[in-house]
Design an enzyme around this catalytic site. Structure first.
Site, PDB file in Angstrom:
ATOM      1  N   LYS A 188       0.858  -1.181   0.000  1.00  0.00           N
ATOM      2  CA  LYS A 188       0.000   0.000   0.000  1.00  0.00           C
ATOM      3  C   LYS A 188       0.900   1.240   0.000  1.00  0.00           C
ATOM      4  CE  LYS A 188      -2.362   3.279   2.550  1.00  0.00           C
ATOM      5  NZ  LYS A 188      -1.855   4.248   1.588  1.00  0.00           N
ATOM      6  N   GLU A 264       9.770   0.879  10.722  1.00  0.00           N
ATOM      7  CA  GLU A 264      10.868   1.831  10.459  1.00  0.00           C
ATOM      8  C   GLU A 264      10.222   3.202  10.591  1.00  0.00           C
ATOM      9  OE1 GLU A 264      13.864   0.517   9.489  1.00  0.00           O
ATOM     10  OE2 GLU A 264      13.089  -1.503   9.193  1.00  0.00           O
ATOM     11  N   CYS A 299      14.182  10.398   6.203  1.00  0.00           N
ATOM     12  CA  CYS A 299      14.040   9.919   7.587  1.00  0.00           C
ATOM     13  C   CYS A 299      15.318  10.134   8.396  1.00  0.00           C
ATOM     14  CB  CYS A 299      13.627   8.465   7.607  1.00  0.00           C
ATOM     15  SG  CYS A 299      14.771   7.406   6.715  1.00  0.00           S
ATOM     16  N   GLU A 398       9.783  15.560  15.233  1.00  0.00           N
ATOM     17  CA  GLU A 398      10.212  15.460  13.842  1.00  0.00           C
ATOM     18  C   GLU A 398       9.356  16.390  12.977  1.00  0.00           C
ATOM     19  OE1 GLU A 398       9.090  11.884  11.680  1.00  0.00           O
ATOM     20  OE2 GLU A 398      11.083  11.804  10.799  1.00  0.00           O
TER      21      GLU A 398
HETATM   22  P1  NAD Z   1       2.576   8.186   7.753  1.00  0.00           P
HETATM   23  O1  NAD Z   1       2.826   7.333   8.936  1.00  0.00           O
HETATM   24  O2  NAD Z   1       1.561   9.260   7.852  1.00  0.00           O
HETATM   25  O3  NAD Z   1       2.117   7.283   6.521  1.00  0.00           O
HETATM   26  C1  NAD Z   1       2.862   6.159   6.121  1.00  0.00           C
HETATM   27  C2  NAD Z   1       1.943   5.166   5.457  1.00  0.00           C
HETATM   28  O4  NAD Z   1       1.006   4.699   6.421  1.00  0.00           O
HETATM   29  C3  NAD Z   1       1.133   5.752   4.303  1.00  0.00           C
HETATM   30  O5  NAD Z   1       1.053   4.815   3.268  1.00  0.00           O
HETATM   31  C4  NAD Z   1      -0.226   5.963   4.947  1.00  0.00           C
HETATM   32  O6  NAD Z   1      -1.289   5.938   4.034  1.00  0.00           O
HETATM   33  C5  NAD Z   1      -0.297   4.786   5.890  1.00  0.00           C
HETATM   34  N1  NAD Z   1      -1.275   4.950   6.976  1.00  0.00           N
HETATM   35  C6  NAD Z   1      -1.752   6.105   7.497  1.00  0.00           C
HETATM   36  N2  NAD Z   1      -2.677   5.827   8.462  1.00  0.00           N
HETATM   37  C7  NAD Z   1      -2.752   4.474   8.552  1.00  0.00           C
HETATM   38  C8  NAD Z   1      -3.506   3.583   9.370  1.00  0.00           C
HETATM   39  N3  NAD Z   1      -4.383   4.016  10.273  1.00  0.00           N
HETATM   40  N4  NAD Z   1      -3.320   2.252   9.200  1.00  0.00           N
HETATM   41  C9  NAD Z   1      -2.425   1.788   8.301  1.00  0.00           C
HETATM   42  N5  NAD Z   1      -1.703   2.586   7.486  1.00  0.00           N
HETATM   43  C10 NAD Z   1      -1.864   3.911   7.606  1.00  0.00           C
HETATM   44  O7  NAD Z   1       3.997   8.730   7.279  1.00  0.00           O
HETATM   45  P2  NAD Z   1       4.333   9.710   6.072  1.00  0.00           P
HETATM   46  O8  NAD Z   1       3.856  11.062   6.423  1.00  0.00           O
HETATM   47  O9  NAD Z   1       3.880   9.092   4.797  1.00  0.00           O
HETATM   48  O10 NAD Z   1       5.934   9.645   6.077  1.00  0.00           O
HETATM   49  C11 NAD Z   1       6.708  10.359   6.934  1.00  0.00           C
HETATM   50  C12 NAD Z   1       7.191   9.510   8.085  1.00  0.00           C
HETATM   51  O11 NAD Z   1       7.886   8.361   7.613  1.00  0.00           O
HETATM   52  C13 NAD Z   1       8.203  10.257   8.923  1.00  0.00           C
HETATM   53  O12 NAD Z   1       7.948  10.015  10.286  1.00  0.00           O
HETATM   54  C14 NAD Z   1       9.529   9.659   8.498  1.00  0.00           C
HETATM   55  O13 NAD Z   1      10.581   9.793   9.418  1.00  0.00           O
HETATM   56  C15 NAD Z   1       9.141   8.242   8.311  1.00  0.00           C
HETATM   57  N6  NAD Z   1      10.163   7.552   7.486  1.00  0.00           N
HETATM   58  C16 NAD Z   1      10.983   6.640   8.110  1.00  0.00           C
HETATM   59  C17 NAD Z   1      11.976   5.975   7.374  1.00  0.00           C
HETATM   60  C18 NAD Z   1      12.897   4.946   8.011  1.00  0.00           C
HETATM   61  O14 NAD Z   1      13.607   4.232   7.293  1.00  0.00           O
HETATM   62  N7  NAD Z   1      12.929   4.810   9.323  1.00  0.00           N
HETATM   63  C19 NAD Z   1      12.126   6.259   6.002  1.00  0.00           C
HETATM   64  C20 NAD Z   1      11.280   7.220   5.422  1.00  0.00           C
HETATM   65  C21 NAD Z   1      10.291   7.850   6.175  1.00  0.00           C
END
Ligand code: NAD
Length: 494
Positions: A188, A264, A299, A398
């Site tokens: 997804k 992650e 990230c 963050e």
């Molecule tokens: P997010 O958590 O808002 O969304 C990530 C994914 O989760 C999306 O596909 C979203 O649609 C889905 N999602 C949202 N609500 C959900 C739910 N209730 N149930 C299941 N899935 C759901 O994150 P974002 O805004 O897309 O990305 C930014 C975040 O990702 C930051 O915190 C960043 O640090 C982190 N990130 C971490 C790494 C790593 O390797 N540790 C790498 C890249 C980004």
């Protein structure tokens, strides 16, 4: 990569995008679609299928059936290896098309996207393709009257949920080892960055991946992501994204089949500069690039810069100078060094953080504003705050945008204490010429990655993961395969 080729691709019409289930594009069951807005100019790029729980059910059923048929899960490793290699070759062949499509969708500058997205995805498929026929079982050192065998088996159906900052790279970090281990996958993508992963699925199919082995379901996190997290036929869930969503996934697992959940998550990574750094000018430049590439939507971005007090003022000024000189602009221009913020919502969150930092008394050295508004796109100037106190919001939370918080420190002990003062533990950096101090810092900083006299090094051969509330899993390296395998013991009486 040449500008003329990019310009030929930048305005290509994008047909309406269906889901990818059982080897083919499909409309969502109830016909739902949504607009895809480009962060480059606010225009509507296309319409994207908006799935519901029923579509997730169909995708998981297709993945499970393909796993049970065994056309992939039971194929000889040498066969799977060939397909993985062909996927990598096709990604390379379509690299520019994939990169431009992704940039139009999420706004990353093309100079970074070409390497980080198709470049890295191709390398990842090649790496796990090469690795998959080198995984051996074990004979346990048991008593001689029995034979204890340890098998590695694929887990079954792997659910993958990814964010928008590097969809292909992060997607491939999970899809490639999951497939290499013989699993079937349902992924997804993020709502605002789905296009390149849908195209990747077509490429995998063209390379010979059997139908149902890789499915892509687009839609809302609260609907599609939740349905995947709650599904009883998903055996492992691999997630990259924010902490709050990570928490929900653990709850979904507890409410359903206790699937393993690998997280992650975010970071607030400290980059620590001592006065004895080998080259302070280089350290300042790398500190700026280490936060502002991809407009801070990385990230591992070094979003906290801790500087020894004796050099702090000059160093902060230098970093702000590098930040203000970065080439900002059209993400599809190959000379651009920092592209767009992914969406209007994210831009507004970033600007809220700026207001909060100012209210908390941090000194704004540069940036802090929306720029290039006339384009209709979502752009923000690299923003540097100095004299940030370690417990303020801008030092603790963050932003995931182009905002750097600088804090002076007085001693090594002080630096470690500030570095370790957040809930996160993803990446970090240390700049020093003192070898013993570098090793002490590597041991003392609570993080999954410590860079020394550099920042942001990336290679598929090393694991990437966090500690604390930055998560519990590792992408990349041979260790990533373990997430997608079960151990089975066979106990044979001789
Ligand atoms: P997010 O958590 O808002 O969304 C990530 C994914 O989760 C999306 O596909 C979203 O649609 C889905 N999602 C949202 N609500 C959900 C739910 N209730 N149930 C299941 N899935 C759901 O994150 P974002 O805004 O897309 O990305 C930014 C975040 O990702 C930051 O915190 C960043 O640090 C982190 N990130 C971490 C790494 C790593 O390797 N540790 C790498 C890249 C980004």
């Amino acid at each position: 990569m040449d500008q003329t080729q990019i310009d030929q691709l930048r305005n290509l019409p994008i047909p309406e995008q269906g889901l990818f289930i059982d080897g083919e594009r499909r409309k969502a069951r109830h016909g739902g679609t949504r607009n895809v807005v480009s962060p480059l100019d606010g225009s509507i790029l296309t319409r994207l299928a908006e799935a519901d729980e029923g579509d997730v059910g169909l995708a998981v059923a297709s993945a499970k059936a393909s796993f049970e048929r065994g056309s992939w899960s039971k194929a000889a490793p040498a066969e799977r290896k060939k397909v993985m290699g062909r996927i990598a070759d096709l990604i390379d062949k379509h690299a520019l098309e994939l990169a431009v499509l992704g940039v139009r969708d999420n706004g990353t500058e093309i100079s970074m996207a070409i390497k980080a997205e198709p470049g890295s995805a191709a390398g990842t498929f090649r790496y796990y393709g090469e690795l998959l026929d080198k995984v051996y079982g074990e004979i346990a050192p048991t008593h001689g009257s029995v034979l204890g065998l340890v098998h590695h088996e694929p887990v079954g159906v792997v659910g993958v949920i990814v964010p928008w900052n590097f969809p292909m790279m992060i997607g491939a970090w999970k899809i490639a080892p999951a497939l290499a281990a013989g699993n079937s996958v349902v992924i997804k993508p993020a709502e605002v960055a789905s296009l390149s992963l849908l195209r990747l699925a077509e490429i995998c199919s063209e390379a010979g991946l059997p139908p149902g082995v890789l499915n892509v379901v687009t839609g809302q996190g609260s609907t599609v992501g939740a349905a995947l997290g709650l599904h009883n036929d998903v055996d492992v869930l691999a997630f990259t994204g924010s902490g709050p969503v990570g928490r929900k996934l653990l709850e979904y697992s507890a409410q359903s089949n206790l699937k393993r959940v690998y997280l992650e998550l975010g970071g607030k990574s400290p980059n620590v500069v001592f006065a004895d750094a080998p080259d302070l000018d280089q350290a300042a430049k790398v500190a700026a690039y280490g936060i502002f590439r991809n407009s801070g939507q990385v990230c591992v971005a070094g979003s906290r810069l801790l500087v020894e007090r004796s050099i702090h003022s000059d160093f902060a000024r230098k970093v702000a100078e590098y930040a203000s000189k970065m080439r900002l602009g059209d993400p599809l221009d190959i000379t651009t060094e920092a592209g767009a913020v992914v969406s209007a919502d994210q831009l507004s969150k970033n600007l809220d953080f700026v207001a909060r930092a100012q209210a908390e008394g941090a000194s704004l050295l540069t940036g802090g504003t929306r720029i290039r508004e006339e384009t209709g796109g979502f752009f923000m100037a690299p923003t540097v705050f100095d004299n940030v106190t370690p417990h303020s919001v801008i030092a603790q939370q963050e932003v995931f945008g182009p905002v750097l918080a600088i804090t002076p420190f007085d001693s090594e002990v002080d630096a470690v204490s500030i570095a370790n003062s957040t809930i996160y533990g993803l990446a970090s950096g240390v700049w020093t010429s003192n070898l013993a101090r570098a090793h002490r810092m590597i041991r003392a900083i609570r993080a999954g990655v410590v860079h020394v006299n550099t920042y942001g090094g990336a290679d598929i051969t090393v694991p990437l993961g966090g500690v604390g509330q930055s998560g519990n899993g590792h992408d990349k390296s041979p260790h990533a395969l373990d997430k997608f395998l079960n151990l089975k013991t066979a106990w044979i009486q001789l």
